[in-house]
Write an enzyme that holds these catalytic residues in place. Structure first.
Site, mmCIF file in Angstrom:
data_model
loop_
_atom_site.group_PDB
_atom_site.id
_atom_site.type_symbol
_atom_site.label_atom_id
_atom_site.label_comp_id
_atom_site.label_asym_id
_atom_site.label_seq_id
_atom_site.Cartn_x
_atom_site.Cartn_y
_atom_site.Cartn_z
ATOM 1 N N ASP A 43 9.751 -8.713 -9.241
ATOM 2 C CA ASP A 43 8.838 -8.179 -8.255
ATOM 3 C C ASP A 43 8.345 -9.370 -7.446
ATOM 4 O OD1 ASP A 43 6.968 -6.447 -7.101
ATOM 5 O OD2 ASP A 43 5.434 -7.189 -8.470
ATOM 6 N N GLY A 87 8.029 -4.060 -2.694
ATOM 7 C CA GLY A 87 7.589 -2.974 -1.839
ATOM 8 C C GLY A 87 7.207 -3.488 -0.459
#
Lengths: 1002, 342
Positions: free
Chosen positions: A380, A637
């Protein structure tokens, strides 16, 4: 499927279970059968039980049955005791929770009862700092605004305080009324979703009205949360006992199997087949020899007519003789060393994070070896590579860029001047920054205000606004917000919150100015979620440019906008919103749809840019791990340009000309497909060049690719060492992990937030950073660490050592078992292939579970290379990744070694102890001593570093062998009475031992 | 109020940790937990390997020579007599017939001076005393305890007599007791073969009872081997005790007795053998062995040869490595030899 909870009505209370919590797996009565059943589900245990049962047949058993039953019972007892102890601890903690005293309302009066006696529908009273005993729907609190604060750390690991509000219909009830209220709560059947509670409450007359009032998760107090900063709160029990949200989400995770475990299982299977082959061959040979030769041996006195099963006797004897080929101790040894690896990780000072006081923790103690075999790391970005310490750096308001020179908008004179001049755009912008969020301001007694925010971005924005003199001072529940601006106090009423979801990528808030009564919609969100909503004719080009510019600097941008609403529009919409909010089905979707109806024709105020710095040591860590052959995929994201910027900063990709970035994009499916094809082609052509290629794909294209072009993408995944996937959802992250897993890669997923949980659970190894977004990821993970840079040590040091140690331990376990077994087989050739055991039962048992098991356990201290050497030459990890130390060919090496050693020991023994010396007990002890000597030297030779513990274990064990056997030799009833004394007096014994071990070197 | 930038206020845990060192989660330091225990790391450098081989060679050659010398000191006479002592073709029929005269005389010439005590062994070849059915057919309890006479369950098929009386000593091992006898003459003079203390002392004292007398032994339909004098306790039946120490290999020697008189070189040793024991049905062989002993036991060149071979091998390996080390020397720990650097 619904549940109706009648508040305070005893006649319905018995429909549901009471509040007795039970986390225990066993009861006193079913412990033995259930535990045995669980243990016998493992193939190895079934195998050993079969062997042990066969040994009870005295006709075929070569040794005393105790030699298998003993270890078997010990191993079972150890596992069972561990289980029983764990279960007992669970029982004790359950008992404590169940017997905790709580206040409930019964017949209109408060009563003190045990927590386990709470029934659905009871009204439960909780005081400050008490734990919530079951899932409650809040009906009253001590605070006049009808709010209370809870800490949900035990539930989701988030350490910030959350505000819970009482349903509107219960507002204003005083304590007396709360004792008497009646009503019904309509709620879903128990589930484990701790973020949703789609229910309704209706109070019966005479209480207020009988309107239906929607309930959300914000109206609940869930089991295991703590009440904070609130004197008391009360609520209606809706889920009790094991049916609470916490109880339902409790579950045993699927155990993960390491690549090594799978390999060991495979090798065990191969050995089992080999054993069967030996049994068949020797069994038939034995039967043939018996019929042709043994019948002539009059002293054996075979009967002429035998029962039919006699033909099975010799094969079965060999089966028992060879059963030790599969080492009974291997499982216990592996469990032991694995838990030691995990402990070493927990204990390691160097991966302890001083800043957050977080030690590393191995929650899964069984998979450390996999750390050394990682091939892909999926990481991430936010909070994992970066610090997730958001700092407001720049902004663009009405076309003016602030903070360009100094890199800090808060110090930009222009902006400060604009604030001082009451520039309307800037004030609006700052008001949105201060209000459009879910931050809770907390005023300390000294008057300073601190903010509790779930989102780091919001925290940064509110703090920045307050630095620019627009200070959010208080917020009371859902209602009033107070802002101080240049000594003016502005009151707002917060009418509605249009919550943030990852699909909507924006949040909005509807407020009304208490003074003017005007109603505003304030929105903030990702640029692509807000900019399209600009009113017709607004020039958004400057904003688009600003977003690009900020993204290139690696900053996170948010777009802020607002709109004034007319009262009619608001009331009309508010009705729809309320309706959607009380829906029991598809609530989230319906709410999103209604929200969209309000969020349009926004006046875009500006862009905020927040910096999220890279964590210390990230580029070096990635550099080193990439050198060691690990491929990195970044899944974030965030938007593409920010992601690429961060990737460049942290060495994930190289800039031209060293590296090349290939984009997979497109607006339609066809474009995406063509783009993918092109990228794949480039990859194929340049895969031989020393150029670092990486591809970039966004969530939208990925969705198409994963559904339509999975094969092409799989090929791409195999070719590409680096990838950046941006704008991906949690489920896409998990899908990517799955895809790499399907290509037989060992994957490690690392992340810090709730959106990484699925990926972490999916991957072979999940690593959670105990970060600022709470502990959700860390809890779901197999390993939790404080900082990304610790990954280097986790993999290169702990992973590699674990792999090396297990590789040695497992193969050695087979080697030593095979060695003794081969000696038995060789002996059978000189004993008429009848299945005579050369060794006595005690020696065999002690050999397996003691002499050869203890010294090798010190392999947990073995270090082949120093930690420094490994980190300086990370390429060494390639050996582990490729599984060079445990694979069929290394195993064949150990197999050959055991055969060679067995032949050497056997031949030397029978030649040195031939003729008048060939007495059974003596010869057996000579062969056993030879094996023990060999073991000590093999372990010494295979280990690379020796601490005093290893010396102690190896040579202590060696000495123990003599001490124990000398002791046994003093027992007149023992078969080997005086044998060891006799041998130790013979020079030829020592000479034989010496020659046995020298042969080992050849 | 100015709360400032996000601060440690969000981290109550951290605050506690810093203000009060006792509550820190920092792992406690110890050399063990940090895997930093002092360790020696022996490296197999060429020097050490060469030295080790040289040392082993230097150690093994003398040991080998000493062993071989000791073994060569032993004077051993082996005379196989199973074939020569049966004058007829039907050897099995001859041996099984209880009425044939099984006396047989063999003569040997002693090549070298034999110093007493001279061990007299019988050697049997092809006899599987280690056969599973045979080796376990005995009851050690019965041999030791008077009260355990009935414990014959392990002794099948020689446990009880036809009328269910326990056989003492039971089992196939005792039943098949060797029963050839030797009378030795040196240069025609009868020489005493001392049969005292041929069994292990520990067996006589602890394994075989002093108050246990043979009963029902060799009373069955089939006679296995020797019979036992029922008036002598088992602990004094030394032939039985020797025999009951089962051999681990199909070729074995067991002590028959000792001649406590030196025999000179070129003396004639004549042995009158009662050739009773049946090795003919399974094609085994029997031999009589006279042997002296040395510190390594009887005559056995194996150890000496093994040591000389290994010693020689080690020395030549040490030489070979030394030459290689001189000629083609590599830098120690040169990273350019690592596979990924090549």
């Amino acid at each position: 499927m619904k549940r109706f909870v009648y508040i305070n009505d005893e006649s319905y209370q018995n429909d549901y279970c009471d509040n007795q919590i039970s986390n225990t797996k066993y009861t006193l009565w079913n412990f033995l059968p259930k535990n045995l059943w669980e243990q016998f589900r493992r193939f190895m245990n079934q195998y050993f039980l079969l062997i042990a049962c066969l040994q009870l047949w005295s006709l075929i058993t070569p040794v005393n049955p105790a030699s298998t039953w003993g270890p078997l019972i010990v191993i079972f007892a150890v596992s069972a005791t561990k289980e029983a102890w764990d279960d007992y601890n669970r029982y004790i903690s359950d008992k404590q929770a169940n017997e905790k005293k709580v206040w409930i309302v019964k017949n209109g009066a408060r009563k003190h009862i045990q927590a386990q006696d709470i029934r659905v529908g009871n009204i439960v009273w909780i005081r400050e700092n008490e734990e919530v005993p079951c899932d409650l729907v809040l009906t009253g609190t001590s605070e006049p605004q009808g709010i209370c604060h809870v800490e949900t750390a035990a539930l989701d690991g988030e350490i910030d305080l959350k505000t819970r509000v009482i349903p509107t219909t219960c507002i204003g009830l005083d304590s007396e009324q709360l004792h008497k209220i009646k009503g019904v709560i309509e709620c879903p059947i128990p589930d484990k979703d701790i973020r949703r509670f789609d229910a309704n409450i209706r109070l019966f007359p005479p209480f207020i009205d009988n309107d239906i009032c929607p309930l959300t998760i914000n109206n609940t107090l869930l089991q295991s949360c703590y009440l904070r900063n609130t004197e008391w709160a009360c609520g209606v029990a809706v889920y009790t006992g094991n049916e609470t949200k916490l109880g339902m989400s409790r579950g045993v995770p699927e155990p993960k199997l390491t690549a090594m475990d799978a390999m060991i299982d495979k090798l065990t299977g191969a050995i089992f087949l080999f054993q069967l082959a030996v049994v068949v061959v020797l069994g038939s040979a034995g039967n043939v020899w018996k019929d042709t030769e043994a019948r002539k041996q009059w002293y054996v006195k075979y009967d002429d007519d035998e029962p039919w099963y006699q033909i099975l006797v010799i094969p079965l004897r060999f089966e028992l003789l060879c059963s030790i080929m599969i080492p009974i101790s291997i499982k216990v040894s592996l469990d032991f060393v694995k838990s030691m690896y995990a402990k070493f990780i927990d204990w390691d000072e160097e991966i302890y994070d001083q800043e957050t006081d977080t030690p590393a923790h191995a929650a899964n103690t069984a998979i450390s070896e996999d750390l050394g075999q990682v091939e892909y790391i999926l990481t991430d970005k936010t909070g994992t590579l970066t610090e997730n310490k958001m700092i407001f750096r720049r902004c663009c308001i009405a076309g003016t860029l602030y903070g360009n020179e100094s890199g800090d908008a808060l110090k930009d004179i222009e902006l400060l001047n604009a604030v001082a001049d009451n520039s309307p755009h800037v004030i609006k912008f700052l008001t949105v920054m201060a209000l459009c969020n879910t931050v809770i301001p907390i005023k300390s007694p000294s008057g300073t205000i601190s903010y509790k925010a779930q989102s780091q971005d919001e925290d940064a924005l509110v703090n920045a606004a307050s630095n620019l003199h627009v200070v959010l001072v208080s917020k009371n529940g859902n209602n009033a917000a107070e802002i101080h601006f240049n000594r003016r106090v502005i009151q707002y009423e917060i009418l509605d919150i249009l919550e943030f979801t990852s699909d909507r990528k924006r949040m909005s808030i509807v407020i009304s100015d208490s003074q003017s009564g005007k109603i505003f919609l304030l929105s903030k969100g990702a640029d692509e979620a807000i900019l399209p909503l600009a009113y017709c004719g607004q020039q958004i080009k400057t904003f688009v440019d600003a977003v690009d510019k900020y993204a290139q600097l690696g900053l996170r941008t948010l777009c802020l906008g607002w709109r004034e609403l007319s009262l009619e529009e608001y009331l009309e919409w508010s009705r729809l919103f309320k309706e959607a909010n009380s829906a029991l089905v598809d609530r989230e979707w319906k709410v999103a749809e209604v929200c969209q109806k309000l969020e349009h024709t926004l006046d875009i105020l500006g862009i905020s840019a927040i910096e999220d710095r890279l964590q210390d040591g990230v580029p070096e860590t990635i550099e080193i791990l990439r050198q060691s052959g690990i491929n990195f995929w970044m899944l974030t994201g965030d938007k593409q340009s920010t992601a690429i910027q961060i990737a460049l900063l942290c060495n994930l990709i190289s800039s031209e000309p060293k590296g090349q970035l290939l984009y997979i994009n497109g607006k339609t499916e066809d474009e995406v497909a063509r783009s993918l094809e092109r990228v794949l082609l480039t990859m194929r052509i340049t895969s031989s060049e020393p150029k670092e290629l990486a591809f970039v794909v966004d969530g939208w294209a990925l969705e198409i690719i994963l559904t339509r072009y999975k094969e092409a993408f799989t090929e791409l995944a195999v070719l590409s060492k680096t990838a950046i996937c941006c704008r991906v959802t949690p489920s896409q992250k998990a899908q990517l992990v799955k895809l790499l897993k399907s290509c037989d890669y060992r994957t490690l997923a690392i992340g810090d937030g709730g959106n990484d949980v699925r990926m972490i659970q999916q991957a072979h190894i999940g690593v959670g950073i105990s970060g600022r977004e709470g502990l959700q990821a860390a809890r779901a993970a197999d390993y939790s660490i404080g900082k990304f840079r610790f990954l280097k040590r986790l993999i290169l040091v702990h992973g590699r050592y674990s792999y090396n140690r297990t590789a040695f331990l497992s193969q050695y376990s087979f080697y030593k078992s095979l060695l003794i077994c081969f000696i038995q087989i060789l002996f059978s050739f000189v004993s008429g292939i009848a299945g005579t055991s050369l060794f006595n039962s005690v020696s065999l048992m002690a050999y397996n579970v003691f002499y050869t098991s203890i010294p090798v356990l010190t392999t947990v201290l073995d270090k082949d290379l120093s930690e420094k050497t490994v980190t300086q030459n990370p390429e060494i990890l390639l050996y582990c990744q490729a599984g060079r130390l445990l694979n069929p060919s290394t195993f064949a090496g150990w197999f050959g070694r055991s055969l060679y050693h067995a032949i050497v020991v056997f031949l030397i023994t029978i030649h040195a102890y031939a003729n008048e010396k060939s007495e059974m007990e003596e010869l057996s002890m000579v062969a056993l001593s030879g094996s023990i000597w060999l073991q000590a030297f093999v372990v010494t030779l295979e280990m690379s570093s020796f601490t005093f513990l290893q010396f102690l274990a190896i040579w202590g064990n060696f000495a123990a062998f003599y001490v124990i056997n000398l002791c046994i030799s003093t027992i007149p009833t023992a078969g080997m009475y005086t044998i060891m004394f006799r041998l130790c007096r013979q020079p030829s014994y020592w000479i034989t031992m010496l020659v046995s071990i020298t042969i080992m070197f050849f | 109020g100015d709360p400032g930038l996000p601060s440690s206020a969000m981290y109550p845990l951290e605050m506690e940790g810093n203000s009060n060192p006792k509550t820190t989660n920092k792992p406690k330091y110890s050399k063990f937990t940090q895997q930093e225990l002092p360790a020696c790391k022996p490296l197999l450098t060429p020097e050490i390997v060469i030295a080790a081989f040289a040392l082993i060679g230097a150690l093994f050659v003398p040991i080998g020579l000493a062993s071989l010398h000791a073994s060569r000191q032993v004077v051993e006479l082996v005379h196989r007599y199973d074939a020569s002592c049966v004058p007829v073709d039907d050897k099995v029929g001859f041996i099984q017939n209880s009425r044939t005269d099984k006396t047989c005389t063999v003569t040997m010439t002693v090549p070298k001076y034999m110093k007493s005590p001279i061990h007299v062994y019988y050697l049997i070849d092809g006899f599987y005393q280690n056969h599973r059915r045979y080796v376990r057919s005995r009851s050690d309890k019965q041999l030791r305890y008077k009260s355990a006479a009935h414990l014959t369950s392990d002794c099948v098929p020689e446990g009880d007599t036809a009328d269910h009386a326990p056989i003492v000593p039971c089992g196939l091992v005792a039943w098949s007791l060797f029963n050839d006898t030797y009378t030795v003459r040196v240069n025609g003079v009868v020489t005493q073969v001392n049969k005292k203390d041929i069994a292990w002392k520990s067996d006589k004292n602890n394994k075989f009872g002093k108050n246990i007398y043979p009963s029902n032994f060799q009373k069955g339909r089939l006679i296995g081997g020797a019979t036992l004098n029922e008036s002598i306790p088992l602990s004094e039946q030394e032939d039985l005790i020797v025999w009951m120490r089962t051999a681990a290999l199909p070729t074995f020697r067991k002590l028959y007795g000792r001649i406590e008189k030196d025999i000179n070189a070129n003396d004639n040793v004549t042995v009158v053998i009662q050739n009773n024991y049946n090795t003919y049905s399974f094609g085994g062989s029997k031999a009589l062995v006279l042997s002296t002993a040395s510190w390594i036991g009887g005559k056995n060149n194996f150890i000496g040869i093994a040591y000389l071979t290994i010693g020689g091998l080690c020395l030549s390996l040490a030489m070979g490595f030394l030459v290689l080390y001189m000629v083609k020397r590599r830098n120690f720990g040169d990273p350019s030899n690592l596979s990924w650097n090549r």
